[in-house]
Design a protein around this motif. Structure first.
Motif, PDB file in Angstrom:
ATOM      1  N   PRO B 130       0.818  -1.220   0.000  1.00 42.21           N
ATOM      2  CA  PRO B 130       0.000   0.000   0.000  1.00 42.21           C
ATOM      3  C   PRO B 130       0.851   1.269   0.000  1.00 42.21           C
ATOM      4  O   PRO B 130       0.515   2.251  -0.674  1.00 42.21           O
ATOM      5  CB  PRO B 130      -0.797  -0.095   1.305  1.00 42.21           C
ATOM      6  CG  PRO B 130      -0.641  -1.477   1.798  1.00 42.21           C
ATOM      7  CD  PRO B 130       0.545  -2.088   1.148  1.00 42.21           C
ATOM      8  N   PHE B 131       1.969   1.227   0.721  1.00 41.52           N
ATOM      9  CA  PHE B 131       2.850   2.395   0.794  1.00 41.52           C
ATOM     10  C   PHE B 131       3.375   2.757  -0.594  1.00 41.52           C
ATOM     11  O   PHE B 131       3.345   3.913  -1.017  1.00 41.52           O
ATOM     12  CB  PHE B 131       4.016   2.112   1.745  1.00 41.52           C
ATOM     13  CG  PHE B 131       4.985   3.239   1.869  1.00 41.52           C
ATOM     14  CD1 PHE B 131       4.722   4.312   2.717  1.00 41.52           C
ATOM     15  CD2 PHE B 131       6.165   3.255   1.126  1.00 41.52           C
ATOM     16  CE1 PHE B 131       5.615   5.367   2.824  1.00 41.52           C
ATOM     17  CE2 PHE B 131       7.056   4.313   1.225  1.00 41.52           C
ATOM     18  CZ  PHE B 131       6.778   5.369   2.075  1.00 41.52           C
ATOM     19  N   VAL B 132       3.837   1.747  -1.323  1.00 43.82           N
ATOM     20  CA  VAL B 132       4.366   1.999  -2.670  1.00 43.82           C
ATOM     21  C   VAL B 132       3.249   2.479  -3.598  1.00 43.82           C
ATOM     22  O   VAL B 132       3.419   3.414  -4.383  1.00 43.82           O
ATOM     23  CB  VAL B 132       5.036   0.721  -3.238  1.00 43.82           C
ATOM     24  CG1 VAL B 132       5.347   0.888  -4.714  1.00 43.82           C
ATOM     25  CG2 VAL B 132       6.302   0.400  -2.455  1.00 43.82           C
ATOM     26  N   ARG B 133       2.070   1.857  -3.476  1.00 41.94           N
ATOM     27  CA  ARG B 133       0.949   2.223  -4.351  1.00 41.94           C
ATOM     28  C   ARG B 133       0.587   3.694  -4.145  1.00 41.94           C
ATOM     29  O   ARG B 133       0.397   4.440  -5.091  1.00 41.94           O
ATOM     30  CB  ARG B 133      -0.247   1.327  -4.042  1.00 41.94           C
ATOM     31  CG  ARG B 133      -1.443   1.589  -4.953  1.00 41.94           C
ATOM     32  CD  ARG B 133      -2.457   0.469  -4.826  1.00 41.94           C
ATOM     33  NE  ARG B 133      -2.759   0.183  -3.428  1.00 41.94           N
ATOM     34  CZ  ARG B 133      -2.897  -1.057  -2.920  1.00 41.94           C
ATOM     35  NH1 ARG B 133      -2.779  -2.115  -3.691  1.00 41.94           N
ATOM     36  NH2 ARG B 133      -3.179  -1.223  -1.648  1.00 41.94           N
ATOM     37  N   GLY B 140       1.388  -1.325  -6.727  1.00 39.90           N
ATOM     38  CA  GLY B 140       2.029  -1.619  -5.443  1.00 39.90           C
ATOM     39  C   GLY B 140       2.735  -2.957  -5.457  1.00 39.90           C
ATOM     40  O   GLY B 140       3.830  -3.093  -4.937  1.00 39.90           O
ATOM     41  N   PHE B 141       2.101  -3.948  -6.082  1.00 39.20           N
ATOM     42  CA  PHE B 141       2.787  -5.234  -6.277  1.00 39.20           C
ATOM     43  C   PHE B 141       3.762  -5.041  -7.428  1.00 39.20           C
ATOM     44  O   PHE B 141       3.331  -4.870  -8.570  1.00 39.20           O
ATOM     45  CB  PHE B 141       1.773  -6.332  -6.630  1.00 39.20           C
ATOM     46  CG  PHE B 141       0.790  -6.608  -5.529  1.00 39.20           C
ATOM     47  CD1 PHE B 141       1.104  -7.512  -4.529  1.00 39.20           C
ATOM     48  CD2 PHE B 141      -0.439  -5.954  -5.490  1.00 39.20           C
ATOM     49  CE1 PHE B 141       0.202  -7.768  -3.505  1.00 39.20           C
ATOM     50  CE2 PHE B 141      -1.333  -6.205  -4.472  1.00 39.20           C
ATOM     51  CZ  PHE B 141      -1.013  -7.114  -3.469  1.00 39.20           C
ATOM     52  N   SER B 142       5.048  -5.030  -7.140  1.00 36.85           N
ATOM     53  CA  SER B 142       5.960  -4.600  -8.199  1.00 36.85           C
ATOM     54  C   SER B 142       7.390  -5.091  -7.979  1.00 36.85           C
ATOM     55  O   SER B 142       7.734  -5.623  -6.920  1.00 36.85           O
ATOM     56  CB  SER B 142       5.976  -3.070  -8.259  1.00 36.85           C
ATOM     57  OG  SER B 142       6.481  -2.568  -7.039  1.00 36.85           O
ATOM     58  N   VAL B 143       8.202  -4.878  -9.020  1.00 37.79           N
ATOM     59  CA  VAL B 143       9.639  -5.156  -8.940  1.00 37.79           C
ATOM     60  C   VAL B 143      10.230  -4.414  -7.752  1.00 37.79           C
ATOM     61  O   VAL B 143      11.008  -4.956  -6.957  1.00 37.79           O
ATOM     62  CB  VAL B 143      10.349  -4.668 -10.223  1.00 37.79           C
ATOM     63  CG1 VAL B 143      11.844  -4.921 -10.143  1.00 37.79           C
ATOM     64  CG2 VAL B 143       9.752  -5.337 -11.442  1.00 37.79           C
ATOM     65  N   ILE B 232       9.876  -0.185 -12.936  1.00 40.79           N
ATOM     66  CA  ILE B 232      10.077  -0.976 -11.728  1.00 40.79           C
ATOM     67  C   ILE B 232       8.835  -0.950 -10.844  1.00 40.79           C
ATOM     68  O   ILE B 232       8.777  -1.636  -9.836  1.00 40.79           O
ATOM     69  CB  ILE B 232      11.306  -0.501 -10.919  1.00 40.79           C
ATOM     70  CG1 ILE B 232      11.175   0.967 -10.554  1.00 40.79           C
ATOM     71  CG2 ILE B 232      12.591  -0.763 -11.664  1.00 40.79           C
ATOM     72  CD1 ILE B 232      12.191   1.392  -9.508  1.00 40.79           C
ATOM     73  N   LEU B 233       7.827  -0.159 -11.224  1.00 43.41           N
ATOM     74  CA  LEU B 233       6.589  -0.154 -10.438  1.00 43.41           C
ATOM     75  C   LEU B 233       5.562  -1.129 -10.995  1.00 43.41           C
ATOM     76  O   LEU B 233       4.460  -1.258 -10.478  1.00 43.41           O
ATOM     77  CB  LEU B 233       6.004   1.256 -10.391  1.00 43.41           C
ATOM     78  CG  LEU B 233       6.889   2.249  -9.625  1.00 43.41           C
ATOM     79  CD1 LEU B 233       6.367   3.665  -9.767  1.00 43.41           C
ATOM     80  CD2 LEU B 233       7.001   1.865  -8.159  1.00 43.41           C
TER      81      LEU B 233
END
Lengths: 253, 285
Positions: B130-133, B140-143, B232-233
């Motif tokens: 969630p933080f990345v998203r 958010g689910f990512s490299v 990378i995202l």
């Protein structure tokens, strides 16, 4: 003959944690002499050496009191630059451990770390230093091979050479011949006699005969205390303290 | 006398058997993977497996390129995060910190290695994804997310082996250099790191192996899409995830294709290992 005092140690104590290693040492070192420090294991003689270039401070729990003045300046005052001090007060260790580099780079190491880039100057200093310890003829053909391939005696002379390359005023030697054969020991002692003309040398040794052979004056340490310091011939023929006499005649230690 | 000699021989034989059985298990696994995975690769051609982008196993498309890229990206990302942190930590703990701090911190970091990977995955899903998203965009689910978690997972390996190899150096290297007027940092950079490099490289290889092979945490946070990531995202699927995700229900050619994935994974790890070994040997000479 009145001699110039270059190191003046006054009431100097050194502790590791709460344990006293050196207790109120007071002594002077004269210019261009060889001062031997003898004493049994644990007497604090190596620690004393490490206090002179502040290598003792590598240990986080080290504490000191008293003063050590070199050329009139207290080396423990806060404005002293540690790297400059250590360049002026070179040190050779008991185990000759060359850095894992070539012969040339070992001698050049200190100069490079000091930021000297002049290739010609570095080369001159390296050659000059190797000649002073009589190693040049043995290694001049293979300056770029690893220093770890040299024999023990050669490695120790290399370690002295890398100190000389810094053009120090003082050379501290911590049992430099303890792991060496008699011939290598003799070569190093010859180098020391030679180096005395230009440098002030303090030699910690477990070999009392070595102290008698090479040094002008000898100090006897016991349990962190300075028992006696005097001209070497007097220490070995007419010591003032019974404990000194016992030690040099091999009754303890 | 004879009895003693016989016993000696018996013990030797016993130890030899045990040593061989360890190797033979490795050999059996390799043989098994290759016999299951190679035939399908021959049938469809290596090129298709290695360079095709389409993975529709039920329709006979077995392109593993997205997964190969996925594995390489995630591993590289983990190294980018784990190596500097691990080395910096090892240098600090061996050269600059007091013994007290080292004795406190090192076991704690080594404890990180004992946490099950599903827990890392869980923390990744709940906190990091969630933080990345929200902060960087994408699903958010990512490299990126997987690299961070994997970077933390390989940290204890790199750190503790690097610490051990730095501590194993004779103290006189450090003292000798400092006594020549070098600063602590010069000593670390010019003397200690080069002297400890074989151990440090070993730690990197082990970290690398762990990152390539990690499955559970990656499945949970990398998104597992079989398309090539554009940034990378974007989500990716790694070779290990590919096997784990589909192995449960497959049969026939699809199953063989998963073994082919294993073959490729095997080869990639061998290549990485050999490369690392060669560099460490070249640097040592």
């Amino acid at each position: 003959m009145e001699r110039e005092i270059v190191i003046r140690v006054r009431d100097f104590s050194y502790y590791l944690g709460s344990q006293p290693i050196l207790k109120k040492i007071t002594l002077d070192v004269f210019r261009h002499e060889i001062l031997s420090i003898i004493g049994p294991a644990g007497s604090g003689k190596s620690s004393f050496l490490r206090c002179l270039n502040r290598l003792n401070e590598i240990r986080a729990e080290a504490r000191i009191s008293g003063t050590i003045e070199i050329n009139g300046h207290n080396i423990y005052s806060p404005e002293v630059s540690l790297t400059e001090l250590r360049r002026k007060v070179g040190m050779v260790f008991a185990l000759p451990v060359p850095l894992p580099r070539s012969i040339f780079e070992n001698v050049a190491f200190g100069l490079r770390m000091a930021g000297i880039k002049d290739k010609k100057l570095i080369e001159e200093r390296v050659i000059d230093s190797l000649k002073k310890v009589a190693l040049w003829d043995e290694v001049k053909e293979r300056l770029n091979s690893s220093a770890l391939k040299l024999s023990g005696g050669q490695q120790q002379r290399l370690c002295i050479a890398r100190v000389l390359a810094m053009r120090p005023e003082f050379i501290l030697l911590d049992e430099p011949c303890s792991g060496l054969d008699p011939v290598s020991t003799m070569k190093i002692e010859e180098s020391l006699m030679d180096l005395k003309k230009e440098y002030t040398i303090i030699l910690v040794t477990n070999n009392t005969k070595q102290a008698a052979r090479v040094s002008d004056r000898t100090a006897f340490f016991l349990s962190g205390e300075l028992i006696e310091i005097d001209r070497t011939d007097r220490i070995f023929t007419a010591p003032q303290d019974k404990r000194t006499n016992d030690y040099i005649s091999g009754r303890f230690g | 006398m004879r009895g003693k000699e016989n016993r000696e021989k018996l013990i030797q034989l016993f130890l030899l058997t045990i040593a061989l059985s360890a190797i033979s298990i490795l050999a059996l696994i390799s043989i098994f993977i290759f016999t299951e995975g190679l035939p399908i690769m021959f049938r469809h051609g290596f090129k298709k497996f290695l360079f095709s982008l389409d993975w529709y196993p039920s329709e006979g498309y077995f392109g593993l390129l997205p997964m190969i890229i996925g594995s390489l990206l995630v591993t590289a990302g983990a190294m980018v995060i784990g190596v500097p942190l691990g080395l910096a930590g090892a240098i600090y703990l061996t050269q600059f910190s007091s013994k007290k701090v080292r004795n406190l911190v090192k076991p704690m970091i080594e404890l990180l290695a004992g946490i099950p990977s599903v827990v890392y995955g869980f923390i990744g899903v709940v906190i990091l994804v969630p933080f990345v998203r929200e902060n960087f965009g994408g699903p958010g689910f990512s490299v990126f997310t997987a690299s961070i978690i994997l970077g933390i997972m390989i940290l204890p390996t790199i750190l503790s082996i690097s610490i051990d190899s730095l501590m194993a150096l004779p103290p006189s290297y450090r003292e000798g250099s400092i006594a020549l007027g070098a600063t602590q940092w010069q000593t670390v950079r010019m003397v200690l790191l080069p002297a400890a490099r074989s151990g440090i490289i070993a730690s990197l290889i082990l970290g690398l192996g762990r990152a390539v092979g990690e499955t559970m945490a990656v499945i949970m946070i990398a998104g597992n899409a079989t398309a090539l990531p554009r940034s990378i995202l974007d989500p990716v699927r790694t070779l290990t995830s590919n096997i784990a995700l589909e192995m449960g229900y497959v049969s026939g050619e699809h199953r063989q294709a998963l073994f082919a994935t294993g073959v490729i994974l095997f080869i990639i790890i061998m290549i990485l290992n050999t490369m690392a070994n060669l560099t460490s040997k070249r640097m040592a000479s």
